[in-house]
Design a protein around this motif. Structure first.
Motif, PDB file in Angstrom:
ATOM      1  N   UNK A   1       0.823  -1.205   0.000  1.00  0.00           N
ATOM      2  CA  UNK A   1       0.000   0.000   0.000  1.00  0.00           C
ATOM      3  C   UNK A   1       0.862   1.261   0.000  1.00  0.00           C
ATOM      4  N   UNK A   2       1.913   1.251   0.789  1.00  0.00           N
ATOM      5  CA  UNK A   2       2.803   2.407   0.855  1.00  0.00           C
ATOM      6  C   UNK A   2       3.477   2.665  -0.493  1.00  0.00           C
ATOM      7  N   UNK A   3       3.887   1.612  -1.171  1.00  0.00           N
ATOM      8  CA  UNK A   3       4.509   1.770  -2.486  1.00  0.00           C
ATOM      9  C   UNK A   3       3.520   2.343  -3.492  1.00  0.00           C
ATOM     10  N   UNK A   4       2.283   1.862  -3.456  1.00  0.00           N
ATOM     11  CA  UNK A   4       1.254   2.361  -4.367  1.00  0.00           C
ATOM     12  C   UNK A   4       0.968   3.830  -4.096  1.00  0.00           C
ATOM     13  N   UNK A   5       0.870   4.193  -2.822  1.00  0.00           N
ATOM     14  CA  UNK A   5       0.640   5.592  -2.466  1.00  0.00           C
ATOM     15  C   UNK A   5       1.781   6.452  -3.000  1.00  0.00           C
ATOM     16  N   UNK A   6       2.999   5.974  -2.851  1.00  0.00           N
ATOM     17  CA  UNK A   6       4.163   6.719  -3.368  1.00  0.00           C
ATOM     18  C   UNK A   6       4.078   6.927  -4.872  1.00  0.00           C
ATOM     19  N   UNK A   7       3.717   5.885  -5.606  1.00  0.00           N
ATOM     20  CA  UNK A   7       3.602   6.016  -7.065  1.00  0.00           C
ATOM     21  C   UNK A   7       2.470   6.979  -7.438  1.00  0.00           C
ATOM     22  N   UNK A   8       1.366   6.900  -6.717  1.00  0.00           N
ATOM     23  CA  UNK A   8       0.241   7.792  -7.007  1.00  0.00           C
ATOM     24  C   UNK A   8       0.609   9.248  -6.739  1.00  0.00           C
ATOM     25  N   UNK A   9       1.314   9.485  -5.656  1.00  0.00           N
ATOM     26  CA  UNK A   9       1.727  10.857  -5.349  1.00  0.00           C
ATOM     27  C   UNK A   9       2.736  11.377  -6.363  1.00  0.00           C
ATOM     28  N   UNK A  10       3.568  10.476  -6.894  1.00  0.00           N
ATOM     29  CA  UNK A  10       4.489  10.884  -7.958  1.00  0.00           C
ATOM     30  C   UNK A  10       3.719  11.349  -9.186  1.00  0.00           C
ATOM     31  N   UNK A  11       2.600  10.718  -9.481  1.00  0.00           N
ATOM     32  CA  UNK A  11       1.780  11.124 -10.620  1.00  0.00           C
ATOM     33  C   UNK A  11       1.279  12.552 -10.449  1.00  0.00           C
ATOM     34  N   UNK A  12       0.999  12.947  -9.223  1.00  0.00           N
ATOM     35  CA  UNK A  12       0.521  14.298  -8.973  1.00  0.00           C
ATOM     36  C   UNK A  12       1.609  15.344  -9.183  1.00  0.00           C
ATOM     37  N   UNK A  13       2.871  14.941  -9.055  1.00  0.00           N
ATOM     38  CA  UNK A  13       3.985  15.867  -9.247  1.00  0.00           C
ATOM     39  C   UNK A  13       4.174  16.256 -10.699  1.00  0.00           C
ATOM     40  N   UNK A  14       3.689  15.395 -11.599  1.00  0.00           N
ATOM     41  CA  UNK A  14       3.901  15.635 -13.036  1.00  0.00           C
ATOM     42  C   UNK A  14       3.089  16.761 -13.553  1.00  0.00           C
TER      43      UNK A  14
END
Length: 75
Positions: A62-75
């Motif tokens: 779950x933590x890894x998925x949250x990290x990837x999702x938050x990276x998407x918001x940075x774009x």
């Protein structure tokens, strides 16, 4: 603002809302897993070691998925 720009803005907002919803869902899942983890740890039943390992793996996922999702918001 052109109609196309408005449509693109609405679509971007929908994507952000979807990402944030998924982040919240995963963080809440980790909170629920924490509760279960601490209940098992505090209990006298030490035979639930396998479940503890599954909880830790799921929390990490779950933590890894949250990290990837938050990276998407940075774009």
């Amino acid at each position: 603002m052109s109609e196309k720009s408005k449509d693109e803005l609405i679509e971007a907002q929908k994507q952000i809302i979807g990402i944030l919803f998924e982040v919240i869902k995963r963080l809440q899942a980790n909170n629920d897993l924490d509760d279960e983890y601490f209940q098992i740890i505090s209990s006298e039943d030490k035979s639930k070691k396998e479940r503890l390992e599954k909880i830790l793996i799921e929390r990490e996922e779950n933590a890894k998925i949250v990290g990837r999702l938050l990276e998407q918001l940075e774009i």
